[in-house]
Design an enzyme around this catalytic site. Structure first.
Site, PDB file in Angstrom:
ATOM      1  CD  GLU A  62      -1.352  -2.355   2.046  1.00 21.53           C
ATOM      2  OE1 GLU A  62      -2.154  -3.048   2.697  1.00 21.53           O
ATOM      3  OE2 GLU A  62      -0.120  -2.622   1.993  1.00 21.53           O
ATOM      4  CB  ALA A  69      17.083 -43.545  -8.033  1.00 25.53           C
ATOM      5  CD1 TRP A  89      21.128 -34.968 -15.584  1.00 28.55           C
ATOM      6  CD2 TRP A  89      20.053 -34.652 -13.676  1.00 28.55           C
ATOM      7  NE1 TRP A  89      21.945 -34.211 -14.788  1.00 28.55           N
ATOM      8  CE2 TRP A  89      21.307 -34.001 -13.592  1.00 28.55           C
ATOM      9  CE3 TRP A  89      19.210 -34.571 -12.573  1.00 28.55           C
ATOM     10  CZ2 TRP A  89      21.735 -33.306 -12.468  1.00 28.55           C
ATOM     11  CZ3 TRP A  89      19.627 -33.879 -11.460  1.00 28.55           C
ATOM     12  CH2 TRP A  89      20.869 -33.250 -11.414  1.00 28.55           C
ATOM     13  CD  GLU A 118      15.143 -30.789  -4.673  1.00 30.43           C
ATOM     14  OE1 GLU A 118      16.002 -31.029  -5.529  1.00 30.43           O
ATOM     15  OE2 GLU A 118      14.651 -29.648  -4.506  1.00 30.43           O
ATOM     16  CG  LEU A 155      12.225 -36.398   5.228  1.00 27.04           C
ATOM     17  CD1 LEU A 155      11.982 -36.620   6.712  1.00 27.04           C
ATOM     18  CD2 LEU A 155      13.321 -35.349   5.012  1.00 27.04           C
TER      19      LEU A 155
END
Length: 397
Positions: A72, A185, A193, A313, A318
């Site tokens: 503002e 993987a 990749w 990530e 986890l």
């Protein structure tokens, strides 16, 4: 748009002020502007403000980095520089103007001095220090107030801030890159990749907008990642954090490069903690829940330290722990058009005996990113809690 037509025709007012299609159009422009501050404002929310008269934009502004002016004030400064008269105008702002003295003076005071005829707000501020007081002060001064315009769209820019204010913890998304059959993987650990360079760059955008990039010690031991933002330009790097229950992390890990790192553990090793402190690593001891650090305690600690959004990530362990604890608010999955067969899963979970035990999410976006697909899905109860906090009784769009 059909929704706009019905709004314009109905002129609804359920205690939050009537709005029409023009209000929706201007608010969406403000929300788009607020997205330019995605990497900048934490721990403050990303907010934009437009000043409009006779369907013409007089000035605009976005919240600056913490300690700097809010949206503002930036818009009012631009109006003054342009010689525009704000009195009698309509102000569109994506979050209720603050009404308390924090790092900066209250924005509602600046608006009261400027005397617009009307203020249109997307979300009420769930901060207990504001929580409708800013809107009430405007109304008490005779300024017309409309709230709830495009509330859900505005919330999508600030889920972390609203989460911290309402639940005491940040908004958490789990990022994964996987094959069509859900492998992150090969069985031998090779993962570079699976997805293409465009997906990797896009993933760095999500790192950049977060306050914290979090991984597990297993990922550090296997990949030794830096976890920094490198593929997009950003004025700040998020804090990097590791969940390491048994304090196994090597002292020469790449992420210990002098930038701030938080390490959450349940193990005591004062000598190692002292050595890491010299490298700007804060070791945070927390209790266990089962075999791992209590993730709820991790997120509560982060909330107390003004963390809005956490980008996880990590590996299957986890990721699975976040799902099992019902602490993953959103899934961010990059899927490559490839099938790998045996390999590492995205999430390691308990074996289900019935489908009603599945972790349910709702898709919110499916987009092509180069040759890959980006999927976003969120837990609906998490989202509903936040939306209720910023919308109240506002009519739906």
């Amino acid at each position: 748009m059909p929704g706009n037509q019905s709004i314009a025709a109905s002129g609804v007012d359920n205690g939050v002020g009537a709005w029409n299609a023009d209000d929706v159009r201007w608010m969406r422009q403000a929300i788009a502007l607020s997205q330019t501050a995605l990497y900048v404002t934490s721990p403050n929310p990303r907010v934009a403000c437009l000043i409009v008269r006779n369907d013409q934009l007089l000035a605009s502004g976005v919240t600056q980095k913490v300690g700097g002016p809010h949206a503002e004030v930036m818009a009012l400064r631009q109006a003054a520089e342009n010689g525009a008269v704000v009195e009698g105008s309509t102000v569109y702002v994506t979050l209720e103007p603050c009404s308390h003295h924090g790092r900066t003076p209250p924005c509602v005071e600046a608006l009261l001095k400027a005397r617009p005829a009307r203020v249109v707000v997307a979300m009420t501020d769930p901060n207990p220090l504001v929580a409708g007081r800013g809107l009430q002060r405007l109304r008490d001064a005779g300024i017309a107030v409309t709230s709830g315009v495009c509330a859900e769209e505005a919330l999508a820019v600030n889920p972390g801030f609203v989460s911290r204010m309402t639940r005491g913890r940040p908004w958490v998304w789990l990022k994964s890159a996987a094959s069509l059959d859900g492998r992150t993987a090969l069985s031998n650990g090779v993962s570079q990749w699976i997805t293409g360079p465009q997906a990797r760059a896009d993933g760095h955008h999500w790192r950049a907008r977060s306050c914290v990039v979090l991984t597990g010690v297993g990922t550090v031991l296997a990949d030794d990642p830096k976890l920094t933002v490198r593929e997009v330009q950003t004025p700040r790097q998020p804090i990097r954090a590791v969940v390491d229950t048994r304090f196994q992390i090597p002292e020469n890990a790449q992420l210990f490069d002098g930038g701030p790192v938080w390490l959450f553990t349940s193990h005591t090793d004062p000598l190692k903690a002292s050595k890491l402190a010299e490298r700007n690593v804060q070791v945070v001891q927390l209790p266990r829940r089962g075999h791992h650090v209590d993730l709820q305690a991790v997120l509560q600690w982060m909330g107390q330290h003004e963390v809005n959004e956490v980008h996880v990530e990590a590996g299957a362990v986890l990721n699975g722990a976040f799902l099992q604890a019902v602490l993953a608010d959103e899934l961010l999955v990059y899927t490559a058009p490839a099938v790998l067969g045996e390999g590492m899963p995205m999430y390691r979970l308990e074996t289900l005996q019935a489908l009603d035990g599945a972790h349910r999410f709702e898709f919110t976006e499916v987009s092509m990113v180069g040759p890959d697909v980006r999927l976003r899905a969120r837990r609906q109860d998490s989202w509903s809690t936040l939306l209720d906090a910023v919308r109240g009784n506002a009519p739906g769009l």
